[in-house]
Motif scaffolding. Structure first.
Motif, PDB file in Angstrom:
ATOM      1  N   MET A   1     -58.439  54.681   4.600  1.00 31.55           N
ATOM      2  CA  MET A   1     -59.827  54.735   3.854  1.00 31.55           C
ATOM      3  C   MET A   1     -60.989  54.308   4.183  1.00 31.55           C
ATOM      4  O   MET A   1     -60.934  53.001   4.793  1.00 31.55           O
ATOM      5  CB  MET A   1     -59.227  54.347   2.336  1.00 31.55           C
ATOM      6  CG  MET A   1     -58.280  54.561   1.770  1.00 31.55           C
ATOM      7  SD  MET A   1     -58.046  56.404   1.361  1.00 31.55           S
ATOM      8  CE  MET A   1     -59.215  56.216  -0.104  1.00 31.55           C
TER       9      MET A   1
ATOM     10  N   PHE B   1     -65.505  54.368   3.373  1.00 33.82           N
ATOM     11  CA  PHE B   1     -66.262  54.768   2.605  1.00 33.82           C
ATOM     12  C   PHE B   1     -67.764  54.409   3.035  1.00 33.82           C
ATOM     13  O   PHE B   1     -67.918  53.477   3.871  1.00 33.82           O
ATOM     14  CB  PHE B   1     -66.039  53.784   1.360  1.00 33.82           C
ATOM     15  CG  PHE B   1     -64.640  53.870   0.872  1.00 33.82           C
ATOM     16  CD1 PHE B   1     -63.711  52.905   0.978  1.00 33.82           C
ATOM     17  CD2 PHE B   1     -64.283  54.986  -0.274  1.00 33.82           C
ATOM     18  CE1 PHE B   1     -62.396  53.101   0.553  1.00 33.82           C
ATOM     19  CE2 PHE B   1     -63.096  54.866  -0.734  1.00 33.82           C
ATOM     20  CZ  PHE B   1     -62.268  53.956  -0.356  1.00 33.82           C
TER      21      PHE B   1
ATOM     22  N   TYR C   1     -71.646  53.365   1.262  1.00 32.91           N
ATOM     23  CA  TYR C   1     -72.358  52.939   0.258  1.00 32.91           C
ATOM     24  C   TYR C   1     -73.945  52.818   0.554  1.00 32.91           C
ATOM     25  O   TYR C   1     -74.090  52.618   1.691  1.00 32.91           O
ATOM     26  CB  TYR C   1     -71.819  51.309  -0.279  1.00 32.91           C
ATOM     27  CG  TYR C   1     -70.524  51.162  -0.775  1.00 32.91           C
ATOM     28  CD1 TYR C   1     -69.334  51.221  -0.123  1.00 32.91           C
ATOM     29  CD2 TYR C   1     -70.371  51.217  -2.236  1.00 32.91           C
ATOM     30  CE1 TYR C   1     -68.056  51.316  -0.839  1.00 32.91           C
ATOM     31  CE2 TYR C   1     -69.268  51.092  -2.793  1.00 32.91           C
ATOM     32  CZ  TYR C   1     -68.127  51.069  -1.982  1.00 32.91           C
ATOM     33  OH  TYR C   1     -66.765  51.019  -2.421  1.00 32.91           O
TER      34      TYR C   1
ATOM     35  N   LEU D   1     -74.895  47.993  -5.233  1.00 36.28           N
ATOM     36  CA  LEU D   1     -74.180  48.687  -4.100  1.00 36.28           C
ATOM     37  C   LEU D   1     -73.899  50.085  -4.932  1.00 36.28           C
ATOM     38  O   LEU D   1     -73.082  49.864  -5.965  1.00 36.28           O
ATOM     39  CB  LEU D   1     -73.056  48.196  -3.243  1.00 36.28           C
ATOM     40  CG  LEU D   1     -73.457  47.245  -2.119  1.00 36.28           C
ATOM     41  CD1 LEU D   1     -74.078  46.021  -2.456  1.00 36.28           C
ATOM     42  CD2 LEU D   1     -72.459  47.292  -1.120  1.00 36.28           C
TER      43      LEU D   1
ATOM     44  N   LEU E   1     -71.713  53.822  -4.586  1.00 32.74           N
ATOM     45  CA  LEU E   1     -70.750  54.690  -3.550  1.00 32.74           C
ATOM     46  C   LEU E   1     -71.392  55.903  -3.368  1.00 32.74           C
ATOM     47  O   LEU E   1     -71.733  56.599  -4.400  1.00 32.74           O
ATOM     48  CB  LEU E   1     -69.340  54.480  -4.087  1.00 32.74           C
ATOM     49  CG  LEU E   1     -68.371  55.514  -3.424  1.00 32.74           C
ATOM     50  CD1 LEU E   1     -68.175  54.929  -2.013  1.00 32.74           C
ATOM     51  CD2 LEU E   1     -67.004  55.643  -4.292  1.00 32.74           C
TER      52      LEU E   1
ATOM     53  N   LEU F   1     -73.948  50.894   4.044  1.00 36.92           N
ATOM     54  CA  LEU F   1     -72.788  50.327   4.515  1.00 36.92           C
ATOM     55  C   LEU F   1     -71.758  50.993   4.539  1.00 36.92           C
ATOM     56  O   LEU F   1     -71.374  51.669   3.753  1.00 36.92           O
ATOM     57  CB  LEU F   1     -72.518  49.017   3.714  1.00 36.92           C
ATOM     58  CG  LEU F   1     -73.936  47.890   3.500  1.00 36.92           C
ATOM     59  CD1 LEU F   1     -74.660  48.289   2.117  1.00 36.92           C
ATOM     60  CD2 LEU F   1     -73.387  46.495   3.426  1.00 36.92           C
TER      61      LEU F   1
ATOM     62  N   VAL G   1     -60.541  50.132   3.369  1.00 39.44           N
ATOM     63  CA  VAL G   1     -59.663  49.443   2.843  1.00 39.44           C
ATOM     64  C   VAL G   1     -58.709  48.689   3.810  1.00 39.44           C
ATOM     65  O   VAL G   1     -58.192  49.453   4.611  1.00 39.44           O
ATOM     66  CB  VAL G   1     -58.849  50.086   1.885  1.00 39.44           C
ATOM     67  CG1 VAL G   1     -57.583  49.424   1.281  1.00 39.44           C
ATOM     68  CG2 VAL G   1     -59.899  50.700   0.850  1.00 39.44           C
TER      69      VAL G   1
ATOM     70  N   SER H   1     -52.458  45.330  -0.204  1.00 42.18           N
ATOM     71  CA  SER H   1     -53.764  45.278  -1.247  1.00 42.18           C
ATOM     72  C   SER H   1     -54.672  46.271  -1.100  1.00 42.18           C
ATOM     73  O   SER H   1     -54.708  46.797  -0.080  1.00 42.18           O
ATOM     74  CB  SER H   1     -54.156  43.671  -1.253  1.00 42.18           C
ATOM     75  OG  SER H   1     -55.183  43.610  -0.181  1.00 42.18           O
ATOM     76  N   TYR H   2     -55.539  46.228  -1.940  1.00 38.53           N
ATOM     77  CA  TYR H   2     -56.780  47.313  -1.666  1.00 38.53           C
ATOM     78  C   TYR H   2     -57.934  46.618  -1.649  1.00 38.53           C
ATOM     79  O   TYR H   2     -58.784  47.117  -1.589  1.00 38.53           O
ATOM     80  CB  TYR H   2     -56.802  48.106  -3.005  1.00 38.53           C
ATOM     81  CG  TYR H   2     -55.608  48.955  -3.587  1.00 38.53           C
ATOM     82  CD1 TYR H   2     -54.526  48.609  -4.306  1.00 38.53           C
ATOM     83  CD2 TYR H   2     -55.582  50.204  -2.674  1.00 38.53           C
ATOM     84  CE1 TYR H   2     -53.522  49.434  -4.535  1.00 38.53           C
ATOM     85  CE2 TYR H   2     -54.546  50.975  -3.010  1.00 38.53           C
ATOM     86  CZ  TYR H   2     -53.558  50.572  -3.936  1.00 38.53           C
ATOM     87  OH  TYR H   2     -52.396  51.495  -4.284  1.00 38.53           O
ATOM     88  N   GLU H   3     -57.678  45.420  -0.750  1.00 36.92           N
ATOM     89  CA  GLU H   3     -59.056  44.561  -0.676  1.00 36.92           C
ATOM     90  C   GLU H   3     -59.841  45.379   0.427  1.00 36.92           C
ATOM     91  O   GLU H   3     -59.491  46.074   1.392  1.00 36.92           O
ATOM     92  CB  GLU H   3     -58.820  43.263   0.014  1.00 36.92           C
ATOM     93  CG  GLU H   3     -59.907  42.350   0.281  1.00 36.92           C
ATOM     94  CD  GLU H   3     -59.630  40.866   0.659  1.00 36.92           C
ATOM     95  OE1 GLU H   3     -58.245  40.538   0.621  1.00 36.92           O
ATOM     96  OE2 GLU H   3     -60.674  40.192   0.727  1.00 36.92           O
ATOM     97  N   GLN H   4     -61.282  45.585   0.025  1.00 43.96           N
ATOM     98  CA  GLN H   4     -62.168  46.303   0.990  1.00 43.96           C
ATOM     99  C   GLN H   4     -63.108  45.408   1.600  1.00 43.96           C
ATOM    100  O   GLN H   4     -63.465  44.261   1.290  1.00 43.96           O
ATOM    101  CB  GLN H   4     -62.974  47.098   0.009  1.00 43.96           C
ATOM    102  CG  GLN H   4     -63.696  48.399   0.529  1.00 43.96           C
ATOM    103  CD  GLN H   4     -63.909  49.405  -0.726  1.00 43.96           C
ATOM    104  OE1 GLN H   4     -64.986  49.961  -0.649  1.00 43.96           O
ATOM    105  NE2 GLN H   4     -62.948  49.748  -1.475  1.00 43.96           N
ATOM    106  N   TYR H   5     -63.271  45.736   2.843  1.00 44.29           N
ATOM    107  CA  TYR H   5     -64.177  44.883   3.885  1.00 44.29           C
ATOM    108  C   TYR H   5     -65.545  45.910   4.056  1.00 44.29           C
ATOM    109  O   TYR H   5     -65.260  47.246   4.478  1.00 44.29           O
ATOM    110  CB  TYR H   5     -63.294  44.715   5.048  1.00 44.29           C
ATOM    111  CG  TYR H   5     -62.228  43.702   4.721  1.00 44.29           C
ATOM    112  CD1 TYR H   5     -60.804  44.063   4.378  1.00 44.29           C
ATOM    113  CD2 TYR H   5     -62.528  42.344   4.797  1.00 44.29           C
ATOM    114  CE1 TYR H   5     -60.027  43.321   4.135  1.00 44.29           C
ATOM    115  CE2 TYR H   5     -61.317  41.224   4.500  1.00 44.29           C
ATOM    116  CZ  TYR H   5     -60.367  41.802   3.890  1.00 44.29           C
ATOM    117  OH  TYR H   5     -59.031  40.970   3.724  1.00 44.29           O
ATOM    118  N   PHE H   6     -66.465  45.450   4.366  1.00 41.71           N
ATOM    119  CA  PHE H   6     -67.573  45.952   4.669  1.00 41.71           C
ATOM    120  C   PHE H   6     -68.151  45.693   6.129  1.00 41.71           C
ATOM    121  O   PHE H   6     -68.141  44.427   6.668  1.00 41.71           O
ATOM    122  CB  PHE H   6     -68.931  45.615   3.588  1.00 41.71           C
ATOM    123  CG  PHE H   6     -68.732  46.029   2.456  1.00 41.71           C
ATOM    124  CD1 PHE H   6     -67.663  45.684   1.456  1.00 41.71           C
ATOM    125  CD2 PHE H   6     -69.533  47.312   1.799  1.00 41.71           C
ATOM    126  CE1 PHE H   6     -67.453  46.283   0.258  1.00 41.71           C
ATOM    127  CE2 PHE H   6     -69.097  47.975   0.702  1.00 41.71           C
ATOM    128  CZ  PHE H   6     -68.084  47.521  -0.332  1.00 41.71           C
ATOM    129  N   GLY H   7     -68.880  46.620   6.460  1.00 45.99           N
ATOM    130  CA  GLY H   7     -69.536  46.412   8.030  1.00 45.99           C
ATOM    131  C   GLY H   7     -70.851  45.862   7.448  1.00 45.99           C
ATOM    132  O   GLY H   7     -71.191  45.644   6.477  1.00 45.99           O
TER     133      GLY H   7
END
Lengths: 110, 116
Positions: free
Chosen positions: B31, B33, B35, B43, B45, B92, B96, B102-108
């Motif tokens: 996944m 995304f 934002y 933020l 989406l 951004l 995932v 887990s569904y922890e999301q990380y951002f650029g």
């Protein structure tokens, strides 16, 4: 859709003080994360905590899913803690779509 | 966690032009995304970048304004088309991590866009 509210909107502290940030959400969640956005705009992951309690150094977080809130505790604050703290959640039907709260802007002065 | 990079880190563009933002991840992720963060705001989406198919846009965002590509599992682009000053924002990408299920999301690190 799910609503996310954070309080307080602004917080000013002197170095060494403790603080509690709150996140309320309007529906059941499968995902809850706390982020710190530093002055350069980078989003730093603090906690992935859809339920329960976690601690990482001076920071800890608790999510009470049944009562639809989460708390972020900052102890012995430092100037580097300054920035905006966001809570973000995803509901049970859209686990990957994070909805962000309005944020808490924290300023820590020496 | 995945390492995420974005290019450019910032840009100043004239109204009416378009800018393409790149997002590169150091490992394959399911996944991705995009934002948007308008000045002083939270933020929001924009869309989910789907590999091999059209992106899924959120309410208020359309493909003609924000075309997205995702040619493989490590790369995506977002184009901001026919820009106006209202498009000035931080953009951004996120992924995932799927670490431990887990569904922890990380951002650029974000792309700071100013439209004049």
């Amino acid at each position: 859709g799910i609503q996310v509210e954070q309080s307080p909107p602004d917080l000013i502290l002197q170095e060494g003080a403790n603080s509690t940030l709150r996140c309320n959400f309007s529906d059941s969640v499968n995902n809850l994360q706390w982020f710190h956005q530093n002055p350069w705009g980078q989003l730093i992951n603090l906690f992935y905590i859809p339920s329960g309690t976690k601690q990482n150094g001076r920071l800890s977080a608790t999510t009470v899913a049944t009562e639809r809130y989460s708390l972020l505790y900052i102890s012995s604050s430092q100037t580097t803690d300054s920035g905006v703290y966001f809570c973000a959640v995803a509901d049970i039907y859209n686990t990957d779509k994070l909805i962000f709260g309005t944020g808490t802007r924290l300023q820590v002065f020496p | 966690s995945a390492v995420i990079s974005q290019k450019p880190s910032r840009d100043i563009c004239q109204r009416g032009t378009s800018l393409t933002i790149q997002c590169q991840v150091d490992s394959q992720v399911t996944m991705m995304f995009w934002y948007r963060q308008q000045p002083g705001q939270s933020l929001t989406l924009i869309a989910t970048a789907n590999q091999g198919s059209e992106a899924t846009y959120e309410s208020g965002f359309v493909i003609d304004k924000f075309p997205i590509s995702r040619p493989n599992l490590t790369f995506s682009t977002l184009t901001v088309s026919n820009m106006s000053p209202e498009d000035s924002s931080i953009y951004l990408c996120s992924v995932v991590g799927l670490a431990g299920g887990s569904y922890e999301q990380y951002f650029g690190p974000g792309t700071r866009l100013t439209v004049t």
